[in-house]
Design a protein around this motif. Sequence first.
Motif, PDB file in Angstrom:
ATOM      1  N   GLN A 290      27.870  43.860   8.864  1.00  0.00           N
ATOM      2  CA  GLN A 290      27.414  42.493   9.111  1.00  0.00           C
ATOM      3  C   GLN A 290      26.624  41.999   7.905  1.00  0.00           C
ATOM      4  N   LEU A 291      26.850  40.742   7.549  1.00  0.00           N
ATOM      5  CA  LEU A 291      26.154  40.143   6.421  1.00  0.00           C
ATOM      6  C   LEU A 291      24.747  39.754   6.870  1.00  0.00           C
ATOM      7  N   ASN A 292      23.735  40.247   6.144  1.00  0.00           N
ATOM      8  CA  ASN A 292      22.358  39.945   6.539  1.00  0.00           C
ATOM      9  C   ASN A 292      21.808  38.745   5.765  1.00  0.00           C
ATOM     10  N   ALA A 293      20.566  38.390   6.036  1.00  0.00           N
ATOM     11  CA  ALA A 293      19.968  37.185   5.453  1.00  0.00           C
ATOM     12  C   ALA A 293      19.813  37.285   3.947  1.00  0.00           C
ATOM     13  N   SER A 294      19.732  38.501   3.416  1.00  0.00           N
ATOM     14  CA  SER A 294      19.576  38.679   1.966  1.00  0.00           C
ATOM     15  C   SER A 294      20.910  38.685   1.236  1.00  0.00           C
ATOM     16  N   GLY A 295      22.019  38.513   1.990  1.00  0.00           N
ATOM     17  CA  GLY A 295      23.327  38.431   1.354  1.00  0.00           C
ATOM     18  C   GLY A 295      23.977  39.761   1.082  1.00  0.00           C
ATOM     19  N   THR A 296      23.507  40.843   1.718  1.00  0.00           N
ATOM     20  CA  THR A 296      24.149  42.151   1.588  1.00  0.00           C
ATOM     21  C   THR A 296      24.593  42.619   2.977  1.00  0.00           C
ATOM     22  N   TYR A 297      25.294  43.758   3.015  1.00  0.00           N
ATOM     23  CA  TYR A 297      25.834  44.237   4.274  1.00  0.00           C
ATOM     24  C   TYR A 297      24.893  45.226   4.954  1.00  0.00           C
ATOM     25  N   ASP A 298      24.727  45.054   6.294  1.00  0.00           N
ATOM     26  CA  ASP A 298      24.154  46.076   7.156  1.00  0.00           C
ATOM     27  C   ASP A 298      25.300  46.726   7.924  1.00  0.00           C
ATOM     28  N   PHE A 299      25.088  48.002   8.299  1.00  0.00           N
ATOM     29  CA  PHE A 299      26.134  48.724   9.015  1.00  0.00           C
ATOM     30  C   PHE A 299      25.554  49.282  10.311  1.00  0.00           C
ATOM     31  N   ARG A 300      26.317  49.161  11.410  1.00  0.00           N
ATOM     32  CA  ARG A 300      25.842  49.584  12.725  1.00  0.00           C
ATOM     33  C   ARG A 300      26.874  50.493  13.392  1.00  0.00           C
ATOM     34  N   PHE A 301      26.390  51.519  14.130  1.00  0.00           N
ATOM     35  CA  PHE A 301      27.239  52.163  15.112  1.00  0.00           C
ATOM     36  C   PHE A 301      27.467  51.149  16.228  1.00  0.00           C
ATOM     37  N   ALA A 302      28.717  50.910  16.602  1.00  0.00           N
ATOM     38  CA  ALA A 302      29.001  49.885  17.594  1.00  0.00           C
ATOM     39  C   ALA A 302      30.209  50.287  18.427  1.00  0.00           C
ATOM     40  N   THR A 303      30.351  49.617  19.567  1.00  0.00           N
ATOM     41  CA  THR A 303      31.484  49.860  20.461  1.00  0.00           C
ATOM     42  C   THR A 303      32.072  48.520  20.875  1.00  0.00           C
ATOM     43  N   GLU A 304      33.392  48.411  20.762  1.00  0.00           N
ATOM     44  CA  GLU A 304      34.093  47.218  21.224  1.00  0.00           C
ATOM     45  C   GLU A 304      34.658  47.490  22.615  1.00  0.00           C
ATOM     46  N   PHE A 305      34.317  46.621  23.564  1.00  0.00           N
ATOM     47  CA  PHE A 305      34.813  46.723  24.931  1.00  0.00           C
ATOM     48  C   PHE A 305      35.832  45.610  25.164  1.00  0.00           C
ATOM     49  N   ALA A 306      37.004  45.981  25.691  1.00  0.00           N
ATOM     50  CA  ALA A 306      37.980  44.995  26.157  1.00  0.00           C
ATOM     51  C   ALA A 306      37.840  44.914  27.667  1.00  0.00           C
ATOM     52  N   LEU A 307      37.434  43.743  28.168  1.00  0.00           N
ATOM     53  CA  LEU A 307      37.137  43.547  29.582  1.00  0.00           C
ATOM     54  C   LEU A 307      38.172  42.597  30.172  1.00  0.00           C
ATOM     55  N   LYS A 308      38.762  42.996  31.285  1.00  0.00           N
ATOM     56  CA  LYS A 308      39.884  42.233  31.842  1.00  0.00           C
ATOM     57  C   LYS A 308      39.492  41.529  33.131  1.00  0.00           C
ATOM     58  N   ASP A 309      39.826  40.248  33.196  1.00  0.00           N
ATOM     59  CA  ASP A 309      39.678  39.478  34.417  1.00  0.00           C
ATOM     60  C   ASP A 309      40.832  39.873  35.340  1.00  0.00           C
ATOM     61  N   GLN A 310      40.518  40.503  36.456  1.00  0.00           N
ATOM     62  CA  GLN A 310      41.562  41.070  37.304  1.00  0.00           C
ATOM     63  C   GLN A 310      42.416  40.005  37.982  1.00  0.00           C
ATOM     64  N   GLU A 311      41.893  38.798  38.142  1.00  0.00           N
ATOM     65  CA  GLU A 311      42.692  37.749  38.775  1.00  0.00           C
ATOM     66  C   GLU A 311      43.613  37.077  37.776  1.00  0.00           C
ATOM     67  N   PHE A 312      43.078  36.750  36.596  1.00  0.00           N
ATOM     68  CA  PHE A 312      43.852  36.018  35.587  1.00  0.00           C
ATOM     69  C   PHE A 312      44.601  36.928  34.624  1.00  0.00           C
ATOM     70  N   GLY A 313      44.055  38.121  34.393  1.00  0.00           N
ATOM     71  CA  GLY A 313      44.616  38.973  33.353  1.00  0.00           C
ATOM     72  C   GLY A 313      44.090  38.658  31.978  1.00  0.00           C
ATOM     73  N   GLU A 314      43.154  37.713  31.878  1.00  0.00           N
ATOM     74  CA  GLU A 314      42.592  37.334  30.582  1.00  0.00           C
ATOM     75  C   GLU A 314      41.689  38.454  30.060  1.00  0.00           C
ATOM     76  N   LEU A 315      41.770  38.708  28.756  1.00  0.00           N
ATOM     77  CA  LEU A 315      40.943  39.737  28.132  1.00  0.00           C
ATOM     78  C   LEU A 315      39.780  39.112  27.381  1.00  0.00           C
ATOM     79  N   PHE A 316      38.597  39.688  27.572  1.00  0.00           N
ATOM     80  CA  PHE A 316      37.403  39.313  26.828  1.00  0.00           C
ATOM     81  C   PHE A 316      36.995  40.507  25.971  1.00  0.00           C
ATOM     82  N   TYR A 317      36.651  40.241  24.721  1.00  0.00           N
ATOM     83  CA  TYR A 317      36.264  41.313  23.799  1.00  0.00           C
ATOM     84  C   TYR A 317      34.788  41.153  23.454  1.00  0.00           C
ATOM     85  N   LEU A 318      34.046  42.255  23.580  1.00  0.00           N
ATOM     86  CA  LEU A 318      32.613  42.235  23.330  1.00  0.00           C
ATOM     87  C   LEU A 318      32.270  43.475  22.516  1.00  0.00           C
ATOM     88  N   THR A 319      31.640  43.275  21.354  1.00  0.00           N
ATOM     89  CA  THR A 319      31.206  44.394  20.526  1.00  0.00           C
ATOM     90  C   THR A 319      29.689  44.477  20.584  1.00  0.00           C
TER      91      THR A 319
END
Length: 664
Positions: free
Chosen positions: A157-186
């Motif tokens: 991620q680009l920080n306020a000083s204009g350089t990169y920060d790095f994070r351990f992160a997890t992306e979750f794909a979450l599904k609306d069971q009625e619509f089938g629509e996928l939401f992505y949240l990291t």
Amino acid sequence: GIGLNADSEGVVQIMMDPASETWSWVTFNTNLSPSVAEESALENFARNYIEAHDEQLGLLPEELLTFDNSFYQPLSNTHMVTFNRIYEGRPVKGAFVQLIFNKMPEGDLRLREILNNSYGRIALSGDPTAPNPQVAIAATGIEGLELNSSRDWVVPQLNASGTYDFRFATEFALKDQEFGELFYLTLDNSSTDILEASSDRSYAKHELAVSVYERSYVFNDAKPRPFAFVDVRDAANALVTTDIKGTVESNATTASIVLATATSHSGIVDRTVANTTAFYSFPVTLPAAGGKTTISMTQADPAALNVYVAVHEVAEYIKPFLTGVNVPLLTNGIQANVNLADPQNLFCNAFYDGTSINFLRQGGGCANTGLINDVVYHEWGHALDDDLGVVVAPRGITDGAFSEGIGDIIGMLLTNSPEVGPGIALNNAKSVVRNLVNTSKHPPASAAEAQVHEAGKIIGGSFWDLRKNLIALHGQTEGHRKVSDLMLKHLTMTDRYIDSYQSVLRLDDDDQNPATRSPNYCSINKAFAAHGLTGDVIEGDSCIDVDPGIKVRVDVDLGEGKLSLFASSYAAESLIACPGKVTRCAASDPGAVSFQKDGATANSLNGTALNSKLFYQGMGTLQTKPGADVFTFLSFDKDGKTIGFKTLQFKSRNQNSDLSQSLR
């Protein structure tokens, strides 16, 4: 960008990533760049090159991973070697290094470009343990979501000083069971802060024909189209299928039409009845003697009919430029769900969920999105970019803003309009989802502008501007075909919209050498520079392309080198000829001759007759003489802006000979 004279490696230009102080894009003169004898040696060469330049590229060869699509040949003379980056056993989101080679006439492969999006040296701290999925579900505030999948990332991620920060992160794909629509949240693993969030939504013989909208219900522009590849079942359930022209042989006088076949590009499910899975069908009466039957939108569900035809039309439009090998969607087709309800009462929506495209019914002051072809083309475009992708396995473009821009551009190519989704607000023809006539630039100036639909306007605006530039040079038909070709083929080698400029130049290249300008270089640079996508390489007014439409013939040879001329072009408002090889020319310059359009064929650049050549009459005589027989013809649009040029040389002539053979 750092412009360099060709060195021992043939480097022509280096662009830097200021956030990591590493090379971002490097181009080489393929007459001087390193040579590889065999395709099988490309990976070893690439790893050795990266090892020799690890400081400049900001990573180590052991951090690079190949995948199914690492070795890719989008064109017969272009080979791409792409590595994903891993760090401490986890993929770095969006990080890749790509080396691009040209196959030379001699048979060897020469390095022509390097694209480096590896983010430089990584310093990583925090908790590698993924948060509980319920934390991600709760963060959305949407009921009825369940975990569909998750994956570990190192997220830059680009920080306020204009350089990169790095994070351990997890992306979750979450599904609306009625619509089938996928939401992505990291989520950041340590703080559970939301780093990225998105969803797949975007706001924006019998001869059978079907009358559906040419573009949108709001224009009331329905017209008959061939009803291609639909199943026709008679009372005994015997099955026949229409061909691409909508023709079929059957003795039935009553039948059911089913909006799906093995060869159609779509199968339609009407979700007026919740949870139905059957393809939409409706009865039809056929004349006993055969002939043409046109089905109107009063005889069946309008959204089902409209979406079916719109999907067929966009797929057929794409087929000349991409194949089923590039895009399985063209072979497999896609399911389209129409008339969906929205329990959250948002409406004004359509979305792609990874397997189908979905259109919401009318509600909340918004139109049924299945009745607006732009929206159908946009969602089909999401399925298209999900089929593509050259830096991740197995496929799929990962840049969300690029994905949104692709959908808008697909709509623009089909409608010839920069306004996406007219009539999204019910019965309001001036309401649109987005407009590709814009000044949006990279990088986005705020969080709001960085939202994927807004940021997609950057690449959308670039291709609309490129379309205008190429139509001015090549005329309506060829200019539109050329921008379609560049746009669609560049998707087979590009994952981020910030790399589109380089990819389009690569496709426009006619001599396999990025050290020389491609035929449409100036038009491409100006279109992408207007949206901040060319780095420091911003050409001025003196950069103009050869206008291939300029043709000049001698009307009358007045003797003593004085020639009366007439000319033609695709779309210029006027032409001027000046002595010598020049990039600027005015009618008042010494020796200049101006040309004005013949009134009988006059059309402005925005006219409707641009497929035909326009003719121009010279408003004076051109004086040639030994040693000064070279003239530059420049074309101008209605605003006086230079479109292009063509340099012609007059040679000695016999006045009794065929006057049309006077130029070479």
